[in-house]
Scaffold this active site. Structure first.
Site, PDB file in Angstrom:
ATOM      1  N   TYR A 151       5.411 -16.436   4.019  1.00 53.01           N
ATOM      2  CA  TYR A 151       6.310 -15.320   3.725  1.00 53.01           C
ATOM      3  C   TYR A 151       5.861 -14.048   4.437  1.00 53.01           C
ATOM      4  O   TYR A 151       6.674 -13.354   5.068  1.00 53.01           O
ATOM      5  CB  TYR A 151       6.334 -15.101   2.209  1.00 53.01           C
ATOM      6  CG  TYR A 151       7.208 -13.963   1.749  1.00 53.01           C
ATOM      7  CD1 TYR A 151       8.587 -14.000   1.914  1.00 53.01           C
ATOM      8  CD2 TYR A 151       6.652 -12.846   1.116  1.00 53.01           C
ATOM      9  CE1 TYR A 151       9.390 -12.958   1.470  1.00 53.01           C
ATOM     10  CE2 TYR A 151       7.445 -11.810   0.667  1.00 53.01           C
ATOM     11  CZ  TYR A 151       8.814 -11.871   0.844  1.00 53.01           C
ATOM     12  OH  TYR A 151       9.599 -10.833   0.407  1.00 53.01           O
ATOM     13  N   ALA A 152       4.573 -13.744   4.362  1.00 51.22           N
ATOM     14  CA  ALA A 152       4.061 -12.519   4.989  1.00 51.22           C
ATOM     15  C   ALA A 152       4.279 -12.537   6.493  1.00 51.22           C
ATOM     16  O   ALA A 152       4.549 -11.499   7.100  1.00 51.22           O
ATOM     17  CB  ALA A 152       2.577 -12.347   4.665  1.00 51.22           C
TER      18      ALA A 152
END
Length: 242
Positions: A151-152
């Site tokens: 996600y990051a």
């Protein structure tokens, strides 16, 4: 002057929903974009119009060029133009790097990265002078929490796209910024977390609570309105987590 117009992607739920309603209260005509949940999108529109504002709901997959182009067409047809684009649509897939499901990773990249390019392209072409483009990243980029790498990484891409777009729009009088929330009480964040995990995350910030969607909507309203000298920035909206 005609009423200022805002498109909110992912405007049917969570931070996008609160942002849509907040900008409606600020006097914007609001286009609530949604991917599939028409009921929630209509509820957002009803909340805005019920308070005396103007709003419509438009379905579009943010990763599809033709659909996003049609979304902007709808805004221009209904309200005469586009002044603010808030790109709040996104998905989250968490996994340790060693265990990544690449199909899930690709689906998230499609929405979070490709979607930012697609929405950003239309915004760059169509937002009027004096307007604003606001994307969403995440404070987890700085926290480097385990399992958040997939996600990051997508949100790191969002920040890069946004900061470069700010420079590409030189001379247009359009601000371009990213809001990077910390832990926030949304369905996207709370899904799959037990009460102990949520309580520990709530204590991580010096303010000792989870963020609320309205906290970020307040910041977006500032960036969409009076904040004309804030440009090319990532703002960590996280209650002081470092």
């Amino acid at each position: 002057m005609s009423k200022r117009v805002a498109i909110i992607t992912g405007g049917s739920r969570g931070i996008g929903r609160d942002t849509a309603e907040r900008l409606g209260r600020e006097g914007f005509a609001v286009v609530v974009n949604y991917a599939g949940n028409e009921t929630e999108a209509r509820a957002a529109v009803d909340a805005i119009t019920g308070a005396g504002g103007d709003a419509i709901a438009v379905r579009a997959d943010v990763a599809e060029v033709d659909q996003v182009s049609a979304l902007f067409d709808a805004a221009e047809s209904a309200f005469g133009g586009v002044d603010v684009v808030v790109h709040a649509a996104g998905t989250m897939y968490l996994s340790a790097v060693a265990d990544i499901d690449f199909d899930a990773l690709d689906r998230m990249h499609r929405t979070n990265v490709r979607g930012t390019f697609v929405v950003g392209q239309q915004a760059a072409r169509r937002v009027r002078g004096g307007g604003a483009i606001i994307t969403f990243s995440t404070s987890v980029l700085g926290l480097r929490a385990p399992t958040y790498a997939p996600y990051a990484a997508t949100k790191g891409a969002v920040e890069a796209i946004t900061m470069i777009l700010a420079k590409e729009l030189r001379g247009r009088d359009i601000t371009v910024n990213t809001v990077a929330p910390g832990p926030t009480a949304t369905a996207l964040f709370l899904d799959g977390k037990d009460e102990e995990t949520i309580a520990n995350l709530a204590k991580a910030a010096p303010l000792e609570r989870l963020g609320q969607p309205s906290d970020h909507a307040d910041l977006v309203a500032f960036l969409a309105g009076p904040a004309r000298w804030i440009n090319g920035q990532t703002i960590r909206s996280n209650g002081g987590i470092v």
